[in-house]
Scaffold this active site. Structure first.
Site, PDB file in Angstrom:
ATOM      1  N   ILE A   1       0.851  -1.186   0.000  1.00  0.00           N
ATOM      2  CA  ILE A   1       0.000   0.000   0.000  1.00  0.00           C
ATOM      3  C   ILE A   1       0.895   1.247   0.000  1.00  0.00           C
ATOM      4  O   ILE A   1       0.992   1.975   0.996  1.00  0.00           O
ATOM      5  CB  ILE A   1      -0.949   0.021   1.220  1.00  0.00           C
ATOM      6  N   PRO A   2       1.582   1.499  -1.111  1.00  0.00           N
ATOM      7  CA  PRO A   2       2.375   2.726  -1.181  1.00  0.00           C
ATOM      8  C   PRO A   2       1.435   3.930  -1.136  1.00  0.00           C
ATOM      9  O   PRO A   2       0.325   3.873  -1.676  1.00  0.00           O
ATOM     10  CB  PRO A   2       3.104   2.612  -2.522  1.00  0.00           C
ATOM     11  N   HIS A   3       1.859   4.989  -0.474  1.00  0.00           N
ATOM     12  CA  HIS A   3       0.981   6.145  -0.336  1.00  0.00           C
ATOM     13  C   HIS A   3       1.784   7.413  -0.101  1.00  0.00           C
ATOM     14  O   HIS A   3       2.921   7.367   0.375  1.00  0.00           O
ATOM     15  CB  HIS A   3      -0.017   5.926   0.804  1.00  0.00           C
ATOM     16  N   CYS A   4       1.145   8.530  -0.456  1.00  0.00           N
ATOM     17  CA  CYS A   4       1.763   9.826  -0.235  1.00  0.00           C
ATOM     18  C   CYS A   4       0.710  10.913  -0.389  1.00  0.00           C
ATOM     19  O   CYS A   4      -0.419  10.651  -0.826  1.00  0.00           O
ATOM     20  CB  CYS A   4       2.918  10.066  -1.210  1.00  0.00           C
TER      21      CYS A   4
END
Length: 172
Positions: free
Chosen positions: A82-85
């Site tokens: 769950i990559p996030h930014c």
């Protein structure tokens, strides 16, 4: 997939989880069988898909994802990430879902390679909605049946159907 059949295979609780997740997605942001050699390629792919579908700058999105990864890997375990930014240009959290053709090394918490990734891009000043969206995705990825359905879907359209609420799909 016939929606009546889908109701047989997807438990009611899981269907509700996917309905909330779908509010973060558009059809073009769900892609199946992406070819990536490594984690960097996956990050670039996620940023490019986000740029194409949500109008954000791909370089800014990529830098945000990479910066977050430097804080600690977003590999959730069980072949999921769950990559996030947070990025400028969004009014609410937006998602990109990718199923890879072959898993890539990701430095996940269980050291397993990743083949399912849900990237979350949120407005810069968004705290609560970002955390809520992350929780929704993590609940989906904790459910083995959901992950198996996503891995078994025939193509991007089938993936989007699994991630879409019946009401939205039928209205289209």
């Amino acid at each position: 997939m016939n929606w009546e059949l889908r109701r047989i295979f997807v438990p009611e609780q899981q269907e509700k989880i996917m309905i909330r997740i779908s509010s973060r997605l558009v059809d073009g942001a769900v892609v199946a069988d992406v070819e990536c050699a490594d984690k960097n390629c996956l990050m670039e792919t996620l940023a490019n898909i986000a740029a194409k579908n949500y109008g954000i700058d791909s370089a800014v999105a990529l830098e945000g994802l990479q910066e977050r990864e430097r804080l600690g890997p977003t590999g959730f375990g069980g072949g999921t990430a769950i990559p996030h930014c947070k990025v400028d240009g969004l009014e609410s959290p937006a998602g990109v879902f990718v199923r890879l053709a072959r898993p890539v090394e990701y430095s996940a918490i269980d050291d397993e390679p990743v083949d399912l990734a849900f990237a979350l891009f949120s407005p810069v000043n968004d705290g609560a909605a970002h955390l809520k969206a992350l929780a929704e995705v993590s609940r989906m990825f904790r459910d083995e049946a959901s992950c198996n359905q996503l891995r078994g879907a025939s193509d991007g359209s089938a993936l989007f159907a699994l991630l879409s609420p019946i009401e939205e799909r039928d209205a289209a």
